[in-house]
Structures are given as C-alpha cells and as structure tokens.
Design a protein around this motif. Structure first.
Motif, PDB file in Angstrom:
ATOM      1  N   LEU A  50       0.856  -1.196   0.000  1.00  0.00           N
ATOM      2  CA  LEU A  50       0.000   0.000   0.000  1.00  0.00           C
ATOM      3  C   LEU A  50       0.885   1.237   0.000  1.00  0.00           C
ATOM      4  O   LEU A  50       1.746   1.398   0.871  1.00  0.00           O
ATOM      5  CB  LEU A  50      -0.906   0.031   1.236  1.00  0.00           C
ATOM      6  N   ILE A  51       0.690   2.112  -0.980  1.00  0.00           N
ATOM      7  CA  ILE A  51       1.292   3.446  -0.951  1.00  0.00           C
ATOM      8  C   ILE A  51       0.209   4.369  -0.417  1.00  0.00           C
ATOM      9  O   ILE A  51      -0.764   4.679  -1.118  1.00  0.00           O
ATOM     10  CB  ILE A  51       1.777   3.877  -2.347  1.00  0.00           C
ATOM     11  N   ALA A  52       0.328   4.763   0.834  1.00  0.00           N
ATOM     12  CA  ALA A  52      -0.740   5.467   1.550  1.00  0.00           C
ATOM     13  C   ALA A  52      -0.695   6.968   1.267  1.00  0.00           C
ATOM     14  O   ALA A  52       0.325   7.510   0.835  1.00  0.00           O
ATOM     15  CB  ALA A  52      -0.614   5.211   3.045  1.00  0.00           C
ATOM     16  N   GLY A  53      -1.815   7.620   1.549  1.00  0.00           N
ATOM     17  CA  GLY A  53      -1.881   9.070   1.446  1.00  0.00           C
ATOM     18  C   GLY A  53      -1.443   9.736   2.730  1.00  0.00           C
ATOM     19  O   GLY A  53      -1.083   9.069   3.708  1.00  0.00           O
ATOM     20  N   PHE A  70      -0.080  11.619  -2.394  1.00  0.00           N
ATOM     21  CA  PHE A  70      -1.045  11.671  -3.501  1.00  0.00           C
ATOM     22  C   PHE A  70      -0.431  12.148  -4.816  1.00  0.00           C
ATOM     23  O   PHE A  70      -1.119  12.184  -5.832  1.00  0.00           O
ATOM     24  CB  PHE A  70      -2.265  12.530  -3.169  1.00  0.00           C
ATOM     25  N   HIS A  71       0.843  12.523  -4.857  1.00  0.00           N
ATOM     26  CA  HIS A  71       1.479  13.006  -6.077  1.00  0.00           C
ATOM     27  C   HIS A  71       2.317  11.894  -6.711  1.00  0.00           C
ATOM     28  O   HIS A  71       2.758  10.960  -6.026  1.00  0.00           O
ATOM     29  CB  HIS A  71       2.341  14.235  -5.791  1.00  0.00           C
ATOM     30  N   PHE A  76       6.249   6.908  -7.140  1.00  0.00           N
ATOM     31  CA  PHE A  76       7.504   6.399  -7.695  1.00  0.00           C
ATOM     32  C   PHE A  76       8.441   5.958  -6.568  1.00  0.00           C
ATOM     33  O   PHE A  76       8.968   4.844  -6.562  1.00  0.00           O
ATOM     34  CB  PHE A  76       8.145   7.490  -8.547  1.00  0.00           C
ATOM     35  N   THR A  77       8.614   6.849  -5.590  1.00  0.00           N
ATOM     36  CA  THR A  77       9.497   6.548  -4.453  1.00  0.00           C
ATOM     37  C   THR A  77       8.974   5.377  -3.629  1.00  0.00           C
ATOM     38  O   THR A  77       9.723   4.484  -3.227  1.00  0.00           O
ATOM     39  CB  THR A  77       9.647   7.794  -3.569  1.00  0.00           C
ATOM     40  N   SER A  80      -3.986   6.875  -4.557  1.00  0.00           N
ATOM     41  CA  SER A  80      -4.452   7.859  -5.538  1.00  0.00           C
ATOM     42  C   SER A  80      -3.964   7.428  -6.911  1.00  0.00           C
ATOM     43  O   SER A  80      -2.951   6.724  -7.031  1.00  0.00           O
ATOM     44  CB  SER A  80      -3.940   9.271  -5.220  1.00  0.00           C
ATOM     45  N   ASP A  81      -4.682   7.848  -7.947  1.00  0.00           N
ATOM     46  CA  ASP A  81      -4.269   7.512  -9.310  1.00  0.00           C
ATOM     47  C   ASP A  81      -2.901   8.094  -9.644  1.00  0.00           C
ATOM     48  O   ASP A  81      -2.100   7.464 -10.345  1.00  0.00           O
ATOM     49  CB  ASP A  81      -5.292   8.052 -10.317  1.00  0.00           C
TER      50      ASP A  81
END
Length: 347
Positions: A195-198, A233-234, A239-240, A259-260
C-alpha cells in the motif's frame, strides 16, 4: 441572493441575542460602522475593525440569513492546491451546477504560499461572496470564526479533519473503496499486497488504509507494516514508494496506491526496472481521473464521484444561502471499483 448590507436597526438575533446596535454602543462607534465590518467592507480602520470583531466574537453574533428567494450570485471554491486532475474534476462539477443555477464561481488555492489563507479571506470580504466550498483544506480557527461572523454559508468537501462550525460535509466512501481495491487483488490470488498510503493527516487517507487492513484481516492475513509506505497523492511519492517496496527482501506481487497519481508514479518505477504491469506486478489506483483510462496499461482503480461531489456541494451551499438546512449534515457518496488492464492473477 446577492450579498446585502445588514439592516442594523432591524437585525436582532435569534433567541434574543445581542443586536448590531448594542455592538455599536459597546464599541463606541456608529451603527453603520459596525454594519460595514459585518459586511466585509474595507472602509474601516484596522483598530476599529479589530475592536468590533472582538465584540462580535464574544457575543456570538451571526448575520441573519436573508429570506429572499433570489439565488446567490457568487460562490468561492477553495483548494489547498490546483496541481492535480483530482481538483479539476471537482471544479468541473462545481462549474456545471453553478452555471445551471446562474451563479458565478471564484476558484482559489490558499496553501503553498505565505499568508495565502488570510489573503483569500481579505478578498472574500471585498467581493461579499454568498457561500464558500472548502475542499480538503483546513483553515485557522480564527478564519473559521470570521466566516461565522460574516454569516457566509460553508460546505466542506472531502474534509481534512474534524469539520469546523458544524459545517455540512460531502465526501466519498473511502473505507469501502480501499477494501474493494484490496479484495480485488486478493481475489486474483495476491497475498503480499503493498500500500502506498496518502497523507495521514487526511481522513480519506486513513479511511483507505483502514479499508485495506480490513480486507486483509477478513482474508485471514496479518498486516505486514513493511508493506505500507508513505505517500502524498502526487506521482513522485508513488515512484518513491514503489521503489521502496521493490527493495524489500520479499517484495509484494501487487500494489494498491491510494491515488491515481501515485499509481502512475508506481507504474513508472516498475517500467524503469524492466518490470511489466500486470505480468510482474498488479497495480490499483484510487480516484478514476480521466487520464488513467489512457495509461499504459489502462489503470484498474476505485472511482470516486468527484464531479458529483462538486455538484452536491453547490446545491448544498445554495440551500444554506437561502436560509434552508441540508437534508443531511454528513453525506458520503458511493465509490466503485473499475477493473481495467493493470491487474492480473498472481503468477
């Protein structure tokens, strides 16, 4: 309902609260001076304005809503920033509903520059806006108080934290969306799902994380904290974050990006490592902004009804401007999983 000067002599407050005449007496100024402060006029000295506003706050003064049936003439739409397609979709919904209602819209971004929120408030006073739609933003308590004093209706879209001033809020079903994204990957046989969280300060981020966790627990899996990486969200954080997941001794076979834009960043990280989507790793996003239908491959994502949220915000703030109350103070619109080509069964 164009903004109008308060009739000072005819404006007693509900429940016998202090009148504008009494405010003028205590401040040692004329009734028209207090009226100018209440209506956001600039032709009052800073010292006098501060003294009057202090009395207005202490007495809990509220400008009485007009009973005119005429529709509002101008709304303020306020974002933290305008650097994402997500914001554009909300603007599209707001503009469509405002145009239908014959209302103008002023769009502002208040963060990212020093004093942005206070500058916006000064401009709001000058143009006597009839309502404010605040999107994923948090104002200083004093600015919320100024909105209350001015009597400007406020609706919060996708609230960042606990709503202020009991303002109506409009959001999306983030928890169920996060769960649906994770359940989709589980159904494809994935068991190590990153999961890449916000940003954790946002309610929507925490709800998507909770949905992810709930889906894993329902499948009998224990949450592995190393599979949850931070994002903002960016695309850069996607990427990171994806690179961090790929560097794990046992990397995931699928990634859910909250996020997309982060999902697109994750796909680029995979591409640069020579990995294929979805053959080597499945990727799911959240939002369903228009460009993800044309990404390579088209992105599986959770659609939140951004334009509909904007339309409902306009309808709600116009009701408040007419002195009416919304049907519900808290509205949460449904989300929907949209399956495209970026997900496949685990190899």
């Amino acid at each position: 309902m164009a903004a109008r000067e308060v009739d000072a002599e005819q404006a007693p407050q509900d429940g016998g609260r202090v009148t504008i005449t009494e405010i003028a007496r205590q401040a040692g100024v004329s009734v028209p001076t207090v009226s100018r402060v209440v209506n956001g006029r600039s032709d009052v000295s800073p010292h006098t304005r501060a003294r009057v506003e202090d009395l207005l706050r202490r007495h809990g003064y509220r400008r009485r809503p007009t009973t005119s049936a005429t529709r509002a003439a101008l709304l303020d739409l306020v974002f933290n920033s305008l650097d994402s397609p997500w914001a554009v979709e909300i603007i599209r919904g707001v503009e469509e509903a405002a145009h239908t209602a014959g209302v103008g819209t002023v769009v502002s971004a208040i963060h990212g520059r020093s004093g942005g929120a206070r500058e916006w408030m000064r401009n709001l006073r000058a143009r006597a806006s009839d309502g404010v739609i605040l999107v994923t933003s948090a104002l200083e308590p004093l600015l919320y108080e100024e909105l209350r004093i001015l009597g400007v209706p406020l609706v919060i879209v996708d609230p960042a934290g606990s709503p202020a001033l009991d303002a109506p809020t409009i959001g999306a079903a983030n928890w169920s969306g996060g769960m649906a994204a994770t359940e989709h990957l589980l159904a494809l046989g994935h068991r190590r799902i990153g999961l890449i969280a916000g940003p954790p300060r946002l309610l929507c981020s925490r709800a998507r994380l909770d949905g992810y966790r709930t889906a894993l627990e329902s499948a009998g899996l224990t949450l592995d904290d190393t599979l949850v990486v931070p994002g903002d969200f960016h695309p850069e954080s996607g990427f990171t974050g994806c690179n961090a997941l790929l560097d794990l001794p046992d990397p995931p076979t699928a990634v859910f990006a909250a996020s997309d834009q982060m999902a697109l960043g994750a796909i680029e990280a995979l591409r640069r490592r020579g990995l294929r989507v979805p053959e080597d790793m499945s990727v799911v996003g959240f939002d369903d902004v228009p460009e993800v239908r044309w990404s390579a491959p088209p992105l599986t994502t959770v659609r939140q009804p951004l334009a509909d949220m904007g339309k409902l915000a306009v309808r709600t703030v116009l009701r408040l401007a007419r002195g009416e109350q919304p049907d519900s103070p808290r509205v949460e619109l449904g989300t929907e999983l949209v399956v495209r080509s970026s997900t496949a069964p685990a190899s």
